[in-house]
Write a protein that holds these residues in place. Structure first.
Motif, PDB file in Angstrom:
ATOM      1  N   GLN A   1     -11.282  -1.102   2.057  1.00  0.00           N
ATOM      2  CA  GLN A   1     -10.734   0.209   2.402  1.00  0.00           C
ATOM      3  C   GLN A   1      -9.760   0.690   1.329  1.00  0.00           C
ATOM      4  OE1 GLN A   1      -8.505   0.233   6.046  1.00  0.00           O
ATOM      5  NE2 GLN A   1      -8.260   2.452   6.074  1.00  0.00           N
ATOM      6  N   THR A   2      -8.920  -0.226   0.843  1.00  0.00           N
ATOM      7  CA  THR A   2      -7.944   0.136  -0.189  1.00  0.00           C
ATOM      8  C   THR A   2      -8.637   0.519  -1.492  1.00  0.00           C
ATOM      9  OG1 THR A   2      -6.325  -1.376   0.780  1.00  0.00           O
ATOM     10  CG2 THR A   2      -5.936  -0.660  -1.480  1.00  0.00           C
TER      11      THR A   2
ATOM     12  N   LYS B   1       0.801  -1.231   0.000  1.00  0.00           N
ATOM     13  CA  LYS B   1       0.000   0.000   0.000  1.00  0.00           C
ATOM     14  C   LYS B   1       0.834   1.281   0.000  1.00  0.00           C
ATOM     15  CE  LYS B   1      -3.790   0.458   2.281  1.00  0.00           C
ATOM     16  NZ  LYS B   1      -4.832   0.468   3.333  1.00  0.00           N
ATOM     17  N   PRO B   2       1.807   1.459   0.892  1.00  0.00           N
ATOM     18  CA  PRO B   2       2.543   2.739   0.897  1.00  0.00           C
ATOM     19  C   PRO B   2       3.270   3.009  -0.416  1.00  0.00           C
ATOM     20  CG  PRO B   2       2.981   1.469   2.899  1.00  0.00           C
ATOM     21  CD  PRO B   2       2.274   0.550   1.962  1.00  0.00           C
ATOM     22  N   VAL B   3       3.897   1.983  -0.974  1.00  0.00           N
ATOM     23  CA  VAL B   3       4.657   2.166  -2.218  1.00  0.00           C
ATOM     24  C   VAL B   3       3.724   2.472  -3.386  1.00  0.00           C
ATOM     25  CG1 VAL B   3       6.278   1.075  -3.805  1.00  0.00           C
ATOM     26  CG2 VAL B   3       6.436   0.597  -1.353  1.00  0.00           C
ATOM     27  N   PHE B   4       2.613   1.753  -3.445  1.00  0.00           N
ATOM     28  CA  PHE B   4       1.672   1.954  -4.550  1.00  0.00           C
ATOM     29  C   PHE B   4       1.037   3.342  -4.493  1.00  0.00           C
ATOM     30  CE2 PHE B   4      -2.786   1.827  -5.949  1.00  0.00           C
ATOM     31  CZ  PHE B   4      -2.617   1.520  -7.289  1.00  0.00           C
ATOM     32  N   PHE B   5       0.546   3.724  -3.326  1.00  0.00           N
ATOM     33  CA  PHE B   5      -0.129   5.013  -3.207  1.00  0.00           C
ATOM     34  C   PHE B   5       0.834   6.182  -3.420  1.00  0.00           C
ATOM     35  CE2 PHE B   5      -3.550   2.800  -0.672  1.00  0.00           C
ATOM     36  CZ  PHE B   5      -4.532   3.012  -1.622  1.00  0.00           C
TER      37      PHE B   5
ATOM     38  N   GLU C   1      -9.904   4.058  -1.112  1.00  0.00           N
ATOM     39  CA  GLU C   1      -8.811   5.022  -1.161  1.00  0.00           C
ATOM     40  C   GLU C   1      -8.238   5.141  -2.571  1.00  0.00           C
ATOM     41  OE1 GLU C   1      -6.038   3.587   1.661  1.00  0.00           O
ATOM     42  OE2 GLU C   1      -7.241   4.117   3.418  1.00  0.00           O
ATOM     43  N   ALA C   2      -8.061   3.998  -3.243  1.00  0.00           N
ATOM     44  CA  ALA C   2      -7.471   4.010  -4.579  1.00  0.00           C
ATOM     45  C   ALA C   2      -8.376   4.699  -5.589  1.00  0.00           C
ATOM     46  CB  ALA C   2      -7.180   2.578  -5.030  1.00  0.00           C
ATOM     47  N   VAL C   3      -9.684   4.430  -5.511  1.00  0.00           N
ATOM     48  CA  VAL C   3     -10.626   5.067  -6.441  1.00  0.00           C
ATOM     49  C   VAL C   3     -10.590   6.579  -6.286  1.00  0.00           C
ATOM     50  CG1 VAL C   3     -13.072   5.382  -6.959  1.00  0.00           C
ATOM     51  CG2 VAL C   3     -12.173   3.080  -6.645  1.00  0.00           C
ATOM     52  N   GLY C   4     -10.629   7.049  -5.044  1.00  0.00           N
ATOM     53  CA  GLY C   4     -10.589   8.487  -4.802  1.00  0.00           C
ATOM     54  C   GLY C   4      -9.295   9.114  -5.284  1.00  0.00           C
TER      55      GLY C   4
ATOM     56  N   ARG D   1       2.898   8.769 -11.137  1.00  0.00           N
ATOM     57  CA  ARG D   1       3.836   7.860 -11.805  1.00  0.00           C
ATOM     58  C   ARG D   1       3.094   6.539 -12.066  1.00  0.00           C
ATOM     59  NH1 ARG D   1       7.512   6.094  -8.730  1.00  0.00           N
ATOM     60  NH2 ARG D   1       6.916   6.994  -6.712  1.00  0.00           N
ATOM     61  N   MET D   2       2.173   6.602 -13.029  1.00  0.00           N
ATOM     62  CA  MET D   2       1.291   5.461 -13.273  1.00  0.00           C
ATOM     63  C   MET D   2       2.040   4.242 -13.817  1.00  0.00           C
ATOM     64  SD  MET D   2      -1.451   6.413 -12.077  1.00  0.00           S
ATOM     65  CE  MET D   2      -2.123   7.963 -11.493  1.00  0.00           C
ATOM     66  N   LYS D   3       3.079   4.497 -14.598  1.00  0.00           N
ATOM     67  CA  LYS D   3       3.872   3.370 -15.112  1.00  0.00           C
ATOM     68  C   LYS D   3       4.561   2.644 -13.955  1.00  0.00           C
ATOM     69  CE  LYS D   3       5.893   0.876 -18.323  1.00  0.00           C
ATOM     70  NZ  LYS D   3       6.759   0.049 -17.466  1.00  0.00           N
ATOM     71  N   ASP D   4       5.102   3.414 -13.026  1.00  0.00           N
ATOM     72  CA  ASP D   4       5.736   2.789 -11.861  1.00  0.00           C
ATOM     73  C   ASP D   4       4.709   2.061 -10.999  1.00  0.00           C
ATOM     74  OD1 ASP D   4       8.142   3.800 -12.671  1.00  0.00           O
ATOM     75  OD2 ASP D   4       8.075   5.560 -11.360  1.00  0.00           O
ATOM     76  N   ALA D   5       3.534   2.668 -10.859  1.00  0.00           N
ATOM     77  CA  ALA D   5       2.473   2.035 -10.066  1.00  0.00           C
ATOM     78  C   ALA D   5       2.050   0.710 -10.698  1.00  0.00           C
ATOM     79  CB  ALA D   5       1.273   2.971  -9.943  1.00  0.00           C
TER      80      ALA D   5
END
Length: 220
Positions: free
Chosen positions: A199-200, A51-55, A203-206, A62-66
């Motif tokens: 929950q994720t 979660k921390p790295v992705f968010f 958070e991700a959608v928002g 940085r969508m490519k990194d995500a």
């Protein structure tokens, strides 16, 4: 310890044929419990690291990194968040629906073999009861036959037979209780992981929607 082992093995042998499926159920319940414990521990550890790295990558646009992070962690949240990234720039409802669909497959994997534990919880005591009633039928049938032959069973012989009959009930109840404890603990952890998924997703959608709107505004 040798005496205890011999006594336990002797009880297993003298408890009748129903003791063997009850013993098998105990092995299955413990095996499933260990497997689910290790699996859920791995999933929970993955959530904390992912979660921390992705968010952070999404927040910095940085969508490519995500996406690379998701593909490196194709386990649990990795697949769910990848489904959302693939819909980046779409509506909130479409992103959320895609992530929830992916989450459905992950939740199914989390709940695998829980139905086996439920079956053991219900079947083990019933097998114990069946073993007891079957053995009691044999004891009382033998008592009737000996009585007709004017050679009745002694109280000691009947007590020994009844004791052996009740062993299966005790074994079935013990396995049922242990299996229920394993099921309750495992189901509680599964629910916690499912809540983390939900929950994720929220958070991700928002965050994806906010980054998309920011990118659109910057282009304009």
């Amino acid at each position: 310890m040798t005496v205890s082992f011999i006594n336990a093995w002797g009880i297993l042998l003298r408890g009748g044929p129903m003791m063997w499926p009850i013993f098998l159920f105990s092995i299955l319940a413990i095996t499933v419990g260990i497997e689910k414990f290790l699996f859920l521990s791995a999933v929970e550890g993955n959530i904390k690291k992912f979660k921390p790295v992705f968010f952070k990558a999404v927040r910095e646009n940085r969508m490519k990194d995500a996406l690379d992070i998701c593909e490196e962690n194709m386990f649990g949240l990795g697949r769910i968040c990848k489904a959302g990234l693939m819909k980046f720039g779409s509506s909130v409802d479409l992103i959320k629906a895609s992530m929830e669909q992916a989450a459905g497959f992950e939740v199914h994997a989390l709940k695998q073999r829980l139905s086996l534990l439920v079956f053991i919880v219900n079947a083990a005591p019933l097998l114990g009861l069946l073993g007891t009633t079957t053995a009691l039928c044999v004891v009382f049938h033998a008592a009737q036959m000996r009585s007709n032959a004017l050679n009745p069973l002694s109280l000691g012989d009947m007590s020994s037979g009844i004791w052996q009959a009740l062993v299966t009930t005790s074994a079935g109840l013990s396995v049922g209780i242990i299996s229920y404890a394993i099921y309750s603990f495992t189901a509680s952890r599964v629910n916690d992981v499912v809540m983390s998924f939900e929950q994720t997703i929220g958070e991700a959608v928002g965050m994806l929607q906010a980054v998309s709107e920011t990118s659109t505004s910057a282009e304009e």
